[in-house]
Write a protein that holds these residues in place. Structure first.
Motif, mmCIF file in Angstrom:
data_model
loop_
_atom_site.group_PDB
_atom_site.id
_atom_site.type_symbol
_atom_site.label_atom_id
_atom_site.label_comp_id
_atom_site.label_asym_id
_atom_site.label_seq_id
_atom_site.Cartn_x
_atom_site.Cartn_y
_atom_site.Cartn_z
ATOM 1 N N TYR A 58 70.855 30.747 79.994
ATOM 2 C CA TYR A 58 70.051 30.878 78.773
ATOM 3 C C TYR A 58 68.581 30.641 79.100
ATOM 4 O O TYR A 58 68.203 30.470 80.249
ATOM 5 C CB TYR A 58 70.542 29.879 77.716
ATOM 6 C CG TYR A 58 72.032 29.907 77.522
ATOM 7 C CD1 TYR A 58 72.639 30.919 76.785
ATOM 8 C CD2 TYR A 58 72.857 28.928 78.092
ATOM 9 C CE1 TYR A 58 74.014 30.963 76.600
ATOM 10 C CE2 TYR A 58 74.232 28.968 77.927
ATOM 11 C CZ TYR A 58 74.803 29.984 77.185
ATOM 12 O OH TYR A 58 76.162 30.023 77.016
ATOM 13 N N ASN A 131 73.303 26.463 72.522
ATOM 14 C CA ASN A 131 73.542 27.900 72.465
ATOM 15 C C ASN A 131 74.292 28.315 71.207
ATOM 16 O O ASN A 131 74.543 29.497 70.994
ATOM 17 C CB ASN A 131 74.291 28.391 73.709
ATOM 18 C CG ASN A 131 75.596 27.667 73.926
ATOM 19 O OD1 ASN A 131 75.715 26.501 73.591
ATOM 20 N ND2 ASN A 131 76.576 28.340 74.498
ATOM 21 N N ARG A 136 68.748 29.056 67.113
ATOM 22 C CA ARG A 136 68.904 30.193 68.027
ATOM 23 C C ARG A 136 69.273 31.467 67.273
ATOM 24 O O ARG A 136 68.932 32.572 67.696
ATOM 25 C CB ARG A 136 69.965 29.867 69.071
ATOM 26 C CG ARG A 136 70.127 30.948 70.143
ATOM 27 C CD ARG A 136 70.998 30.456 71.283
ATOM 28 N NE ARG A 136 71.088 31.449 72.339
ATOM 29 C CZ ARG A 136 72.085 32.322 72.466
ATOM 30 N NH1 ARG A 136 73.080 32.301 71.600
ATOM 31 N NH2 ARG A 136 72.115 33.204 73.452
ATOM 32 N N SER A 177 66.257 32.374 74.401
ATOM 33 C CA SER A 177 67.298 33.344 74.739
ATOM 34 C C SER A 177 66.622 34.635 75.207
ATOM 35 O O SER A 177 66.164 35.424 74.376
ATOM 36 C CB SER A 177 68.182 33.616 73.509
ATOM 37 O OG SER A 177 69.253 34.453 73.833
ATOM 38 N N GLU A 180 67.356 37.984 73.469
ATOM 39 C CA GLU A 180 66.822 38.136 72.121
ATOM 40 C C GLU A 180 65.336 38.489 72.162
ATOM 41 O O GLU A 180 64.859 39.317 71.376
ATOM 42 C CB GLU A 180 67.049 36.860 71.309
ATOM 43 C CG GLU A 180 68.506 36.607 70.958
ATOM 44 C CD GLU A 180 68.688 35.357 70.124
ATOM 45 O OE1 GLU A 180 67.701 34.613 69.952
ATOM 46 O OE2 GLU A 180 69.812 35.122 69.644
#
Length: 218
Positions: A58, A131, A136, A177, A180
């Motif tokens: 991550y 996570n 997130r 992340s 993303e």
């Protein structure tokens, strides 16, 4: 609109749940993937570097953030991790509430959508891991709705605000992340030219927001 009372009650419930889970997880040395995060934080504390000296799946920002908060507050990196997790959980719910308020939905519909997402995100609190914490998942939604809100109201002389917001959110998303952040950057590069071409808000814009939110949860 989604009322403030709904927000405050939701934040209060999650704060209590985070306190209970912290008490359980800290006594057990971590829960689920939280053990994975705590182990990587200890490796960084020994001077090792993520992606170079050890594998990490991550973004590394929470690892360095946990270590920095632990040192700043003169506490353990583990407590720094749980502080980020707890505050991120609360902040994530607030960003969810704010993003839904910005969507063009019926007043009663906003509250329903918020409660549905809130119930789903709150289920992940028991995992006590970064996570799966709410921030997130709601950061991409906030990044998209915030960009659209700025762009709808911005004039050509203030276009820099839209670009700066997009760049800042891309950096934040990459820290948490990387996938993303990459998807968001691509979406911005596709959206802004199309928005400039049509120069008006459309139903497709709201669909983009909802699809992005669903993709984040998936």
């Amino acid at each position: 609109l989604c009322p403030y009372t709904t927000l405050f009650r939701s934040l209060g419930i999650d704060a209590v749940l985070c306190g209970i889970i912290y008490w359980l997880a800290n006594g057990l040395g971590g829960l689920y993937d939280g053990v994975y995060y705590l182990d990587r934080i200890r490796l960084i504390a020994r001077g090792e570097v993520p992606f170079r000296d050890f594998e990490f799946l991550y973004g590394s920002a929470p690892l360095y953030g946990s270590l920095a908060i632990g040192r700043l507050l003169h506490t353990s990196p583990d407590n720094g991790y749980y502080l980020i997790w707890g505050c991120g959980t609360i902040l994530g719910i607030f960003l969810l509430w704010l993003s839904i308020r910005w969507l063009e939905l019926p007043s009663g519909g906003k509250r329903t959508v918020f409660l549905l997402y809130y119930a789903l995100l709150s289920m992940f609190i028991s995992l006590a891991t970064l996570n799966y914490f709410s921030l997130r998942y709601t950061l991409p939604l906030f990044a998209v709705t915030g960009l659209c809100r700025l762009d709808r109201n911005a004039r050509w002389l203030t276009r820099a605000e839209v670009i700066l917001f997009a760049l800042a959110m891309t950096a934040v998303l990459l820290g948490f992340s990387p996938e993303e952040g990459l998807v968001y950057a691509i979406a911005v590069c596709l959206y802004l030219p199309v928005r400039r071409y049509y120069a008006q808000r459309s139903f497709a814009l709201d669909m983009l927001v909802l699809i992005t939110a669903l993709a984040g949860l998936c």
